[in-house]
Design an enzyme around this catalytic site. Structure first.
Site, mmCIF file in Angstrom:
data_model
loop_
_atom_site.group_PDB
_atom_site.id
_atom_site.type_symbol
_atom_site.label_atom_id
_atom_site.label_comp_id
_atom_site.label_asym_id
_atom_site.label_seq_id
_atom_site.Cartn_x
_atom_site.Cartn_y
_atom_site.Cartn_z
ATOM 1 C CD GLU A 155 -2.737 -1.386 2.424
ATOM 2 O OE1 GLU A 155 -2.747 -0.476 3.258
ATOM 3 O OE2 GLU A 155 -3.385 -2.432 2.561
ATOM 4 C CD GLU A 259 -4.691 -7.937 1.758
ATOM 5 O OE1 GLU A 259 -5.549 -7.201 2.275
ATOM 6 O OE2 GLU A 259 -3.482 -7.706 1.826
HETATM 7 O O1 9MR Z 1 -7.499 -8.331 8.487
HETATM 8 C C1 9MR Z 1 -6.538 -7.546 9.163
HETATM 9 C C2 9MR Z 1 -7.110 -7.048 10.471
HETATM 10 O O2 9MR Z 1 -7.336 -8.131 11.357
HETATM 11 C C3 9MR Z 1 -6.181 -6.036 11.100
HETATM 12 O O3 9MR Z 1 -6.798 -5.465 12.244
HETATM 13 C C4 9MR Z 1 -5.828 -4.958 10.093
HETATM 14 C C5 9MR Z 1 -4.868 -3.964 10.686
HETATM 15 O O4 9MR Z 1 -4.596 -2.924 9.874
HETATM 16 O O5 9MR Z 1 -5.258 -5.537 8.948
HETATM 17 C C6 9MR Z 1 -6.143 -6.380 8.283
HETATM 18 O O6 9MR Z 1 -5.554 -6.866 7.095
HETATM 19 C C7 9MR Z 1 -5.189 -5.901 6.136
HETATM 20 C C8 9MR Z 1 -4.005 -6.425 5.388
HETATM 21 O O7 9MR Z 1 -2.975 -6.760 6.255
HETATM 22 C C9 9MR Z 1 -3.527 -5.425 4.347
HETATM 23 N N1 9MR Z 1 -4.583 -5.018 3.473
HETATM 24 C C10 9MR Z 1 -5.817 -4.589 4.106
HETATM 25 C C11 9MR Z 1 -6.290 -5.647 5.093
HETATM 26 C C12 9MR Z 1 -7.601 -5.225 5.707
HETATM 27 O O8 9MR Z 1 -7.427 -4.061 6.472
#
Ligand code: 9MR
Length: 372
Positions: A155, A259
């Protein structure tokens, strides 16, 4: 005698003894692309046999939802915590699944100490580059041979194609991305390296990502694939999404859907901070399926997933993995984002671990001549 053998064979073929039809996603997509899921640590260590069987039978790849992020792996400088990541690798190896490392450098969930010195002042470029290098070296070397590839940078590009003005960008400059790829490659020359981002259907982001791929390649950096996160909604323009996939492939990389989830809930407008707790009507409006998903909505979601998998199957030569961001609806981050406490239905398995209707269809599609 011959006649009875023939008859027996005919009966066996009819009841499917000789037929090779796959029934799970893992089997069906085996010669197309990896099919994966993100796992949280609760799922990794769960003794629930049905859940473990579901994870093993349906997925050929796994990724850690949170436990391989920098904040967890190196909460303090020089203090590493590999326990949960190791457990994920143990499970994957037991299940014969491919592990993706997620993620080395990300502005979010990076530990605070990364950017500040002992007096709380912002560190210099040199210090941050060194910290990045130390983190990447230590983590990538630790998982060498267990992780097939890494989301090296996550990102880093805005929707308009500009670099995100993260602390990595502000302190180091745009070459933090190149440096991260270089360090990861030095630490494990065998590991595949990916750039991962969301909102890839946006033309601005597409152009920014292509510029990045070209820049990395021009500087001799290894980049194997672009990860399209694919947190989609019914209004995601699939023509633009597919165009991005084609454009990345044309720029000389593989693509991965990293994802995948489909939110069926309305995206709230404005700031709901306090309103969610205080205004029942308002809350109800943005959380309409608390007591179950109406059949028509479930069908709309099935149809959308089928359209996505049509795109994926048509690109299977250059698409190496499709990973859902979670196993069952109940575990999805979407229930808490962008509003806490809602009930969403974004994944392939429902809250009772039953596959959604589209799963059967995509399993059939994967085996149809149309995509050969
Ligand atoms: O699913 C993840 C969630 O449990 C966490 O709290 C969050 C923290 O920022 O990250 C989520 O996963 C993310 C991923 O690592 C990167 N792309 C976006 C995803 C959804 O936020």
């Amino acid at each position: 005698m011959k006649r009875s053998v023939f008859l027996l064979a005919a009966v066996m073929a009819t009841i499917g003894v000789f037929s090779q039809k796959a029934t799970t996603m893992r089997e069906a997509f085996a010669d197309k692309f990896l099919i994966g899921t993100a796992l949280n640590t609760r799922q990794v260590v769960s003794r629930d046999k049905a859940l473990q069987a579901l994870i093993k039978d349906n997925f050929s790849a796994v990724v850690a939802e949170n436990c391989m992020k920098a904040e967890v792996l190196q909460p303090q400088e020089g203090v590493f915590n590999f326990k949960d990541g190791d457990r994920l690798c143990d499970l994957a190896e037991k299940n014969g699944q491919v592990v993706t490392g997620h993620c080395l450098i990300w502005h979010s969930q990076a530990p605070r100490w990364f950017f500040t010195d002992k007096d709380g002042k912002t560190v210099s470029r040199e210090v941050l580059v060194q910290r990045m290098k130390d983190h990447i070296y230590k983590v990538v070397r630790h998982y060498k041979g267990r992780v097939k590839g890494w989301d090296v940078v996550n990102e880093a590009i805005e929707g308009n194609g500009d670099f995100r003005k993260s602390r990595f960008y502000k302190i180091i400059g745009p070459d933090f991305i190149r440096l991260a790829f270089q360090f990861a490659h030095e630490a494990d020359p065998e590991a595949e390296l990916y750039y991962n981002d969301y909102g890839m259907d946006s033309p601005g982001k597409r152009e920014g990502v292509v510029r990045l791929i070209k820049d990395l390649k021009a500087h001799g950096c290894r980049i194997d694939a672009v990860g399209m996160q694919s947190h989609v909604g019914f209004n995601t323009p699939l023509d633009e999404y597919e165009k991005s996939m084609d454009t990345f492939i044309a720029a000389g990389v593989k693509v991965m859907v990293t994802e995948l989830d489909l939110s069926v809930l309305p995206w709230p407008k404005g700031n709901y901070g306090a309103a969610v707790e205080t205004n029942f009507e308002y809350q109800k409006k943005i959380d309409p399926y608390k007591d179950g998903l109406p059949k028509a909505k479930a069908k709309e979601a099935d149809d959308f997933y089928i359209k996505l998998f049509d795109i994926y199957l048509r690109h299977s030569k250059d698409l190496t993995r499709v990973t859902f961001w979670g196993v069952t609806d109940g575990d999805s981050w979407k229930n808490g984002f962008p509003v806490r406490g809602r009930t969403d239905y974004p994944l392939a398995f429902d809250r009772k671990m039953k596959p959604k209707g589209f799963v059967k269809t995509i399993v059939e599609m994967a085996q149809s001549d149309k995509y050969n």
